[in-house]
Design a protein around this motif. Sequence first.
Motif, PDB file in Angstrom:
ATOM      1  N   LYS A  94      20.997 -56.343 -34.421  1.00  0.00           N
ATOM      2  CA  LYS A  94      20.839 -56.450 -35.876  1.00  0.00           C
ATOM      3  C   LYS A  94      22.183 -56.652 -36.577  1.00  0.00           C
ATOM      4  O   LYS A  94      22.460 -56.082 -37.629  1.00  0.00           O
ATOM      5  CB  LYS A  94      20.130 -55.224 -36.451  1.00  0.00           C
ATOM      6  CG  LYS A  94      18.715 -55.068 -35.897  1.00  0.00           C
ATOM      7  CD  LYS A  94      17.928 -54.019 -36.681  1.00  0.00           C
ATOM      8  CE  LYS A  94      16.547 -53.809 -36.107  1.00  0.00           C
ATOM      9  NZ  LYS A  94      16.474 -52.789 -35.051  1.00  0.00           N
ATOM     10  N   GLY A  95      23.064 -57.410 -35.933  1.00  0.00           N
ATOM     11  CA  GLY A  95      24.343 -57.766 -36.539  1.00  0.00           C
ATOM     12  C   GLY A  95      25.418 -56.701 -36.454  1.00  0.00           C
ATOM     13  O   GLY A  95      26.554 -56.931 -36.844  1.00  0.00           O
ATOM     14  N   SER A  96      25.075 -55.520 -35.902  1.00  0.00           N
ATOM     15  CA  SER A  96      26.042 -54.411 -35.925  1.00  0.00           C
ATOM     16  C   SER A  96      26.997 -54.448 -34.735  1.00  0.00           C
ATOM     17  O   SER A  96      28.048 -53.808 -34.743  1.00  0.00           O
ATOM     18  CB  SER A  96      25.297 -53.076 -35.921  1.00  0.00           C
ATOM     19  OG  SER A  96      24.706 -52.872 -34.645  1.00  0.00           O
ATOM     20  N   GLY A  97      26.630 -55.166 -33.651  1.00  0.00           N
ATOM     21  CA  GLY A  97      27.465 -55.164 -32.453  1.00  0.00           C
ATOM     22  C   GLY A  97      27.193 -53.974 -31.544  1.00  0.00           C
ATOM     23  O   GLY A  97      27.739 -53.886 -30.445  1.00  0.00           O
ATOM     24  N   TRP A  98      26.336 -53.030 -31.996  1.00  0.00           N
ATOM     25  CA  TRP A  98      26.037 -51.833 -31.198  1.00  0.00           C
ATOM     26  C   TRP A  98      24.515 -51.694 -31.040  1.00  0.00           C
ATOM     27  O   TRP A  98      23.763 -52.031 -31.943  1.00  0.00           O
ATOM     28  CB  TRP A  98      26.584 -50.577 -31.872  1.00  0.00           C
ATOM     29  CG  TRP A  98      28.086 -50.543 -31.890  1.00  0.00           C
ATOM     30  CD1 TRP A  98      28.888 -51.013 -32.872  1.00  0.00           C
ATOM     31  CD2 TRP A  98      28.945 -50.038 -30.862  1.00  0.00           C
ATOM     32  NE1 TRP A  98      30.207 -50.844 -32.542  1.00  0.00           N
ATOM     33  CE2 TRP A  98      30.272 -50.237 -31.310  1.00  0.00           C
ATOM     34  CE3 TRP A  98      28.743 -49.433 -29.613  1.00  0.00           C
ATOM     35  CZ2 TRP A  98      31.382 -49.848 -30.554  1.00  0.00           C
ATOM     36  CZ3 TRP A  98      29.846 -49.046 -28.866  1.00  0.00           C
ATOM     37  CH2 TRP A  98      31.155 -49.258 -29.334  1.00  0.00           C
ATOM     38  N   LYS A 108      28.465 -59.548 -27.081  1.00  0.00           N
ATOM     39  CA  LYS A 108      29.788 -58.945 -26.855  1.00  0.00           C
ATOM     40  C   LYS A 108      30.330 -58.371 -28.170  1.00  0.00           C
ATOM     41  O   LYS A 108      31.469 -58.611 -28.565  1.00  0.00           O
ATOM     42  CB  LYS A 108      30.789 -59.967 -26.289  1.00  0.00           C
ATOM     43  CG  LYS A 108      30.259 -60.795 -25.115  1.00  0.00           C
ATOM     44  CD  LYS A 108      30.336 -60.035 -23.805  1.00  0.00           C
ATOM     45  CE  LYS A 108      29.796 -60.849 -22.636  1.00  0.00           C
ATOM     46  NZ  LYS A 108      28.596 -60.293 -22.027  1.00  0.00           N
ATOM     47  N   SER A 109      29.462 -57.661 -28.891  1.00  0.00           N
ATOM     48  CA  SER A 109      29.802 -56.938 -30.128  1.00  0.00           C
ATOM     49  C   SER A 109      30.112 -57.827 -31.331  1.00  0.00           C
ATOM     50  O   SER A 109      30.628 -57.352 -32.341  1.00  0.00           O
ATOM     51  CB  SER A 109      30.982 -55.968 -29.906  1.00  0.00           C
ATOM     52  OG  SER A 109      30.627 -55.023 -28.928  1.00  0.00           O
ATOM     53  N   GLU A 138      31.556 -54.801 -18.930  1.00  0.00           N
ATOM     54  CA  GLU A 138      32.287 -54.898 -20.207  1.00  0.00           C
ATOM     55  C   GLU A 138      31.744 -53.958 -21.283  1.00  0.00           C
ATOM     56  O   GLU A 138      32.330 -53.829 -22.354  1.00  0.00           O
ATOM     57  CB  GLU A 138      32.189 -56.329 -20.750  1.00  0.00           C
ATOM     58  CG  GLU A 138      32.913 -57.344 -19.879  1.00  0.00           C
ATOM     59  CD  GLU A 138      32.416 -58.768 -20.156  1.00  0.00           C
ATOM     60  OE1 GLU A 138      32.808 -59.658 -19.406  1.00  0.00           O
ATOM     61  OE2 GLU A 138      31.643 -58.954 -21.109  1.00  0.00           O
ATOM     62  N   VAL A 139      30.590 -53.326 -20.995  1.00  0.00           N
ATOM     63  CA  VAL A 139      29.929 -52.531 -22.038  1.00  0.00           C
ATOM     64  C   VAL A 139      30.660 -51.201 -22.276  1.00  0.00           C
ATOM     65  O   VAL A 139      31.104 -50.537 -21.345  1.00  0.00           O
ATOM     66  CB  VAL A 139      28.454 -52.291 -21.632  1.00  0.00           C
ATOM     67  CG1 VAL A 139      27.807 -51.229 -22.507  1.00  0.00           C
ATOM     68  CG2 VAL A 139      27.668 -53.592 -21.710  1.00  0.00           C
ATOM     69  N   GLU A 140      30.805 -50.865 -23.572  1.00  0.00           N
ATOM     70  CA  GLU A 140      31.402 -49.575 -23.942  1.00  0.00           C
ATOM     71  C   GLU A 140      30.336 -48.718 -24.603  1.00  0.00           C
ATOM     72  O   GLU A 140      29.349 -49.242 -25.115  1.00  0.00           O
ATOM     73  CB  GLU A 140      32.538 -49.788 -24.950  1.00  0.00           C
ATOM     74  CG  GLU A 140      33.764 -50.453 -24.359  1.00  0.00           C
ATOM     75  CD  GLU A 140      34.787 -50.742 -25.449  1.00  0.00           C
ATOM     76  OE1 GLU A 140      34.997 -49.851 -26.309  1.00  0.00           O
ATOM     77  OE2 GLU A 140      35.332 -51.854 -25.457  1.00  0.00           O
TER      78      GLU A 140
END
Length: 350
Positions: free
Chosen positions: A284-288, A276-277, A249-251
């Motif tokens: 750190k809350g960014s999803g990335w 999952k983003s 599932e990773v982009e």
Amino acid sequence: MLAKIEELLEQAKLAIDSATSVEVLYEAKVKFLGKQGSFSHLLKEMGKLTPDDRKTIGKRANEVRDILEGKYAVRENLLKDQELNSQLEAQKIDVTLPGVAPERGVLHPLWRVTKEMCEIFSRLGFSVRTGPHIEKDFYNFDALNIPPDHASRDLQDTFYINDGVDRKPGDFSPWLLRTHTSPVQIRSMLTEKPPLRIVSPGGVYRSDSDMSHAPHFHQVEGLLIDQDVSMADLKGTLGFFAREFFGSEVEVRLRPSYFPFVEPGAELDASCPFCKSKGCGMCKGSGWIELGGCGMVHPLVFKQVEMEYPKWNGFAFGMGVDRMAVVKYGVSHIGLLTENDLRFLGQFRP
Ligand SMILES: [Zn+2]
């Protein structure tokens, strides 16, 4: 005197029968039958007897001695058997008890991640190259378009090796601990013919140490040289890697960035495999999550290694193994990877 002999016989019988060990039995033998024993003392008095008495008493004395020696031998064998049996009992092994399992070693998480990264790239046709940890500044800096006045050449950032030559203040030895595994790519470009697909894993060194930086860490870098290579090839390659490494599932995304040896250059991010983003502590809350740097190999690098450009072009990328291990296994503190704490390392049993 006969009565005394009978009395001694009874006493000796009792001592022999009640002896509970070979040592006690031997003491009894010495006491009654030894040269200084009671029986010997009694026999010395025989000289005082009349010849007839001496005959009768001497006969009985011999009988008594034979009886006692016989009893002693029987008792001695019995006690020796008992002692042997109890020794064997103590050494007895119960083969039905569960065995003691030997400690099994495990691959260190950093080495495991390095291996897995190289294996994934090998499926795309990359092969592994390694190089020296003590490098010359040409391979580590000049050939990678890092000029002499670049900040990363500062004493604060690089460990220089003293080669014993006297230099003016500000001039450094050309020998240093490699600050990245990129010199391996330069060595390959200088000695191998394109097309090239290589990954270079290994330890690197930088002169800084704080909460998020260690003076010694590990990288896997990659280089692809071919014809008509594009940023799309780079993104496709790194996307394949991230999905194989973290999950389907990773982009990935590329953010414009600057590195002297690539143009254009980019930071490589993967969508956070933990949340999952949605945003969590790991991202750190960014999803990335930042994985490393990459870009198209700079034309000046081709010039340094005298490889024909733009007939040949290519991309390069680099990732920190320590960082990848932290993200892959959800390690709370990067320092755990190098503290050699067996309670931590033991969790990586396959
Ligand atoms: Zn997250």
